[in-house]
Design a protein around this motif. Structure first.
Motif, PDB file in Angstrom:
ATOM      1  N   HIS A   1       0.864  -1.174   0.000  1.00 60.34           N
ATOM      2  CA  HIS A   1       0.000   0.000   0.000  1.00 60.34           C
ATOM      3  C   HIS A   1       0.911   1.238   0.000  1.00 60.34           C
ATOM      4  N   HIS A   2       0.977   1.915  -1.135  1.00 54.30           N
ATOM      5  CA  HIS A   2       1.770   3.136  -1.234  1.00 54.30           C
ATOM      6  C   HIS A   2       0.899   4.301  -0.773  1.00 54.30           C
TER       7      HIS A   2
ATOM      8  N   MET B   1      -6.335   9.877  -7.691  1.00 44.79           N
ATOM      9  CA  MET B   1      -5.253  10.524  -6.947  1.00 44.79           C
ATOM     10  C   MET B   1      -5.774  11.155  -5.668  1.00 44.79           C
ATOM     11  N   LEU B   2      -6.995  11.674  -5.705  1.00 43.80           N
ATOM     12  CA  LEU B   2      -7.582  12.279  -4.517  1.00 43.80           C
ATOM     13  C   LEU B   2      -7.884  11.229  -3.460  1.00 43.80           C
ATOM     14  N   ARG B   3      -8.383  10.072  -3.866  1.00 46.29           N
ATOM     15  CA  ARG B   3      -8.655   8.999  -2.902  1.00 46.29           C
ATOM     16  C   ARG B   3      -7.370   8.470  -2.280  1.00 46.29           C
ATOM     17  N   CYS B   4      -6.293   8.483  -3.050  1.00 43.95           N
ATOM     18  CA  CYS B   4      -5.024   7.942  -2.548  1.00 43.95           C
ATOM     19  C   CYS B   4      -4.440   8.780  -1.419  1.00 43.95           C
TER      20      CYS B   4
ATOM     21  N   PRO C   1      -7.082   2.899  -2.642  1.00 47.68           N
ATOM     22  CA  PRO C   1      -8.293   2.335  -3.257  1.00 47.68           C
ATOM     23  C   PRO C   1      -7.975   1.208  -4.228  1.00 47.68           C
ATOM     24  N   ILE C   2      -8.947   0.329  -4.408  1.00 43.62           N
ATOM     25  CA  ILE C   2      -8.864  -0.739  -5.391  1.00 43.62           C
ATOM     26  C   ILE C   2      -9.409  -0.204  -6.713  1.00 43.62           C
ATOM     27  N   ILE C   3      -8.709  -0.470  -7.793  1.00 46.04           N
ATOM     28  CA  ILE C   3      -9.109   0.026  -9.110  1.00 46.04           C
ATOM     29  C   ILE C   3     -10.033  -0.996  -9.748  1.00 46.04           C
ATOM     30  N   PHE C   4     -11.285  -0.609  -9.947  1.00 48.67           N
ATOM     31  CA  PHE C   4     -12.274  -1.492 -10.559  1.00 48.67           C
ATOM     32  C   PHE C   4     -12.529  -1.148 -12.033  1.00 48.67           C
ATOM     33  N   ASP C   5     -12.470   0.134 -12.399  1.00 50.50           N
ATOM     34  CA  ASP C   5     -12.830   0.552 -13.749  1.00 50.50           C
ATOM     35  C   ASP C   5     -11.709   0.229 -14.724  1.00 50.50           C
TER      36      ASP C   5
END
Length: 868
Positions: A319-320, A475-478, A483-487
């Protein structure tokens, strides 16, 4: 100034983020090591305890299973022999087993064990209900409501009724329908949708209930066989505070604190592996004893990877934090063969500053990409809330934490030796310590600049706005989570931007090739939103794609007009000019410079305009600002507050409009002007500085400025002491100042006008980089209006703030105090309490008990001699 969205400094050079420059060193003795037990998971066939368990009389309302995520606990399910294997000569006699995750088995929450310290949930698992969806192929873990009703109505409730005494029968429910009817919230409410009623059962009663449940399942044959082979799971979370350091020295250690605070559990029975499997989370926290400077701890990922590799863990998940390359967290399960030897199944090392933004249910909740695409109030509020939380955490110290999920007996060995191992591990310097104000300020600035970039691209509306919005929102969620990338389109975009290479070379992820002046802002990603992206953003797909294609075609045809002097051409249409001013005003307008003609300006003019600027900015709420509230001290500073750059840096949500005055050609014709004629900036001075004879705008934002300490009231008082020539010179000076302003609020009936949750400013056409307007082109349909957010302070709050910034005037203050005292006295006289105040009756003449002797006439008495 360094930008944290594209990673460039003021000279447009790429930057590298190195937090080691601000590191604070601590000795091992200066770091407090704290040990606790965070959670427990107990799996058993026969549930036994010391105290009382509460059983739900109706199925609790739920939208997902109780254990909905992988808790790193596994079970071995036995697969019985087939008929062919059983009857085949010399066939095998053993049963096969399959290893599955605990959360993959359908289960129900049937009760809880509550105390003042915590609440433990009790689940019953049904392995025979485990199956995959026939269409999607995914496992089905949630049990249908109809199956839940069968279990409660034919298994659980009858089993409780069979073992209850006669005196209990009046309090028990005979059927599920009866229990739901009695559980209604009120008239007209759906039966059984309220909070389930709980019946307490002792250990002996619950053991009897379990036995009768198994008997009923066997007697039910095929109808109830799906509930066979069931077992129980006890889950307890968030108990670290009752066990941390033996509850701050009250007990000898975390284990004793756990036993004393949860006395309802039979720990001797639970530790025996013949009765089931007990898993315990042992946590260790590292916090510096820093009383002077609050600090934040960040795990160094290279040190974590070395430690996890030496311990025999799998690769795990990195997790970065905030997309930093060298700092973050690491979670991994231990290799299966080694886990069977050490009884350690899972390890998690993370940073405790996450507790500053962690929600109660530990679920990531952030504004959707569609909200950012439309810059809704939900998106703006979420960004403001994150900044507020981060700003409020600068005065706290946050350490780091390391957790191990082990068996019960292994936890005892770990607790006995963990402190010495922790000191040895700290000597390898695995943690970076930096000041809290620096770290949280860094995160807040990252949020603010990403939000500002999002607002800028929404105004410009490039053809790939959906793609850019997904990247910026990721980038804002990070900044607060990983976050997990679903899209798929986001995953593809990050790959095209070489996410991993940028993180490694720049120390953090930036949009290094981002250019707001280009047509699509980012060249490496998809240049036009497809139907899937537009659907996710909630846009009108057909019209949006047609508008995007037309805009791309227009941009290609107008390459020759992209010059420094005329960015959108010499004679653009009115529609194009409005679009350019709204999307990129800094591109279409010349920079503001101090006009030399204003150098000999009258002092009264400068003083009035400075107070006007201060009072107008003071009317806005604090939440709308992303920079400092302007507080000018001179005319030049006040005029600089109304430049495009200053307004954009000061306000979080702002939009600019074009002005159609003075754009005619050499013949005096304005061929491209559309709509009503706007007011020039020279005549706008009468809006902000109206004459005393002008009608007063009551019950509006202007009313507070017309009275008391408002700048309009001061302007009127100043005019009363001037003659006609002085008045004309004052008004001419104000007109000259307004003619040289870069932009102004679009004021009319109100001071501040809101459009689509943004404050509207009108720009000065004298600064446009055009010659005149050309013929009008095709007009686009205006977007649907949205309800504006309230950014203006209330009248009472603004009046109080206005009094705070107004210099003290002894005479005026005495006059106000006297008026206030008069009103207070009048109020006292007219109040109801004073009107009905009791008035005592007049004194009555009393009759004397005996008559006084009659006085003789003294008029003829001789005067008395008095010695002097």
């Amino acid at each position: 100034m360094t930008r944290l969205d594209d990673g460039r400094d003021g000279d447009e050079k790429k930057i590298y983020v190195d937090l080691e420059q601000d590191a604070i060193k601590f000795d091992t003795e200066d770091i407090l090591v704290s040990v606790d037990i965070d959670s427990i998971i107990w799996t058993t066939k026969t549930f036994k305890l010391h105290g009382t368990i509460g059983i739900y009389m109706t199925p609790p309302l739920h939208l997902k299973p109780g254990i909905s995520r992988h808790n790193h606990a596994y079970l071995d399910l036995l697969i019985p022999q087939s008929q062919e294997d059983a009857h085949e000569p010399g066939g095998r006699m053993e049963w096969l087993s399959i290893r599955v995750k605990m959360d993959s088995i359908p289960h129900l929450c049937i009760g809880r064990i509550s105390s003042a310290a915590s609440t433990l949930n009790v689940y019953i698992f049904f392995p025979r209900l485990k199956h995959d969806d026939a269409i999607s192929g995914k496992r089905v873990t949630i049990i249908p409501n109809e199956v839940e009703d069968i279990f409660w109505d034919r298994v659980l409730l009858p089993a409780i009724g069979d073992c209850a005494d006669t005196s209990w029968q009046a309090y028990l429910k005979q059927s599920l329908n009866e229990a739901r009817y009695k559980n209604k919230r009120g008239p007209g409410a759906t039966a059984g949708r309220g909070t389930p009623k709980i019946i307490p059962l002792s250990n002996d009663d619950f053991l009897d209930v379990q036995e009768r449940m198994n008997t009923r399942i066997k007697d039910g044959e095929l109808e109830l066989s799906m509930f066979g082979s069931s077992f129980f799971v006890l889950e307890g979370k968030g108990i670290k505070l009752i066990t941390k350091d033996g509850q701050r020295g009250r007990f000898q250690g975390p284990e004793e604190a756990l036993l004393r605070n949860l006395p309802d559990l039979d720990w001797h029975y639970m530790m025996n592996r013949n009765h089931g499997e007990l898993l315990v989370d042992v946590g260790i926290s590292f916090t510096p004893r820093s009383s002077d400077i609050p600090v934040v701890g960040l795990w160094r990922l290279d040190a974590l990877e070395a430690s996890f590799g030496a311990g025999g863990y799998n690769r795990g998940q990195l997790h970065h934090h905030n997309t930093l390359s060298r700092y973050g967290a690491l979670q991994a399960e231990m290799q299966r063969e080694r886990s069977q030897q050490t009884h350690i199944g899972f390890r998690s090392a993370y940073n405790l500053y996450y507790e500053a933004v962690r929600t109660t249910n530990n679920q990531v909740s952030f504004a959707l990409d569609s909200d950012a695409y439309k810059t809704t109030s939900n998106y703006m509020t979420e960004c403001f809330n994150i900044e507020r939380v981060l700003a409020g955490s600068k005065d706290k110290t946050y350490g780091v934490r390391d957790e191990y999920r082990t068996s019960g007996k292994a936890a005892r060995l770990i607790l006995a030796n963990i402190l010495s191992k922790a000191d040895e591990y700290l000597r390898s310097d695995p943690v970076l310590w930096i000041p809290s104000d620096l770290w949280f300020g860094f995160l807040a600035r990252r949020v603010r600049e990403i939000q500002r970039t999002q607002l800028a691209i929404v105004k410009r509306h490039p053809p790939n706005l959906g793609i850019l919005t997904s990247i910026l929102n990721h980038m804002l969620r990070c900044t607060i989570t990983t976050p997990i990338i679903f899209d798929p389109h986001l995953r593809e975009s990050l790959a095209l931007l070489e996410y991993r290479n940028v993180v490694e070379t720049a120390g953090m992820f930036f949009l290094q090739e981002f250019d707001l002046r280009s047509d699509t802002c980012l060249y490496d990603v998809q240049q036009q939103d497809d139907v899937t992206v537009l659907a996710l953003m909630g846009a009108n797909t057909k019209s949006q794609r047609a508008r995007t294609a037309a805009r791309l075609e227009m941009s290609r045809a107008d390459v020759e007009s992209e010059s420094e002097e005329f960015p959108i051409g010499r004679r653009p249409s009115w529609a194009r000019l409005k679009s350019a001013v709204e999307s990129s005003p800094a591109l279409i307008m010349r920079p503001w410079v101090w006009p030399s003609i204003l150098t000999p300006t009258d002092l009264h003019v400068g003083r009035l305009f400075v107070r006007c600027t201060m009072h107008l900015w003071l009317m806005l709420k604090d939440d709308i600002f992303q920079g400092l509230r302007p507080f000018p001290e001179s005319l030049q500073e006040a005029m600089k507050c109304w430049t495009i750059t200053s307004v954009t840096d000061t306000l979080a949500a702002v939009t600019f409009e074009a002005c159609n005055v003075g754009l005619q050609d050499h013949t005096g014709v304005t061929p491209g002007r559309m709509g009503p004629r706007s007011k020039s900036f020279a005549t706008r001075s009468s809006i902000f500085f109206p004459n005393p004879q002008s009608p007063k705008k009551t019950n509006s934002q202007w009313s507070s400025l017309w009275t008391g300490d408002g700048y309009i009231a001061e302007f009127h008082r100043l005019l009363k002491g001037m003659d006609e020539d002085e008045t004309k010179n004052l008004q001419d000076g104000l007109t000259e100042v307004f003619s040289n302003l870069h932009c102004l609020p679009a004021s009319s009936a109100t001071v501040w006008r809101i459009k689509q949750s943004a404050i509207v400013f009108v720009t000065n056409p004298a600064f446009y980089k055009i010659e005149c307007l050309g013929r009008a082109g095709q007009r686009d349909r205006a977007p649907a209006a949205r309800r504006p957010v309230n950014v203006i302070k209330g009248k009472r709050i603004f009046t109080a703030d206005l009094m705070d910034i107004t210099p003290f005037d002894a005479l005026g203050n005495r006059r106000k105090q006297s008026d206030r005292q008069k009103r207070r006295d009048l109020h006292k006289r007219l109040t109801k309490a004073n009107k009905h105040k009791r008035i005592p009756p007049p004194p009555r003449l009393r009759a004397r008990p005996f008559p006084l002797p009659k006085q003789h006439d003294t008029s003829c008495d001789d005067p008395m001699d008095v010695d002097r």
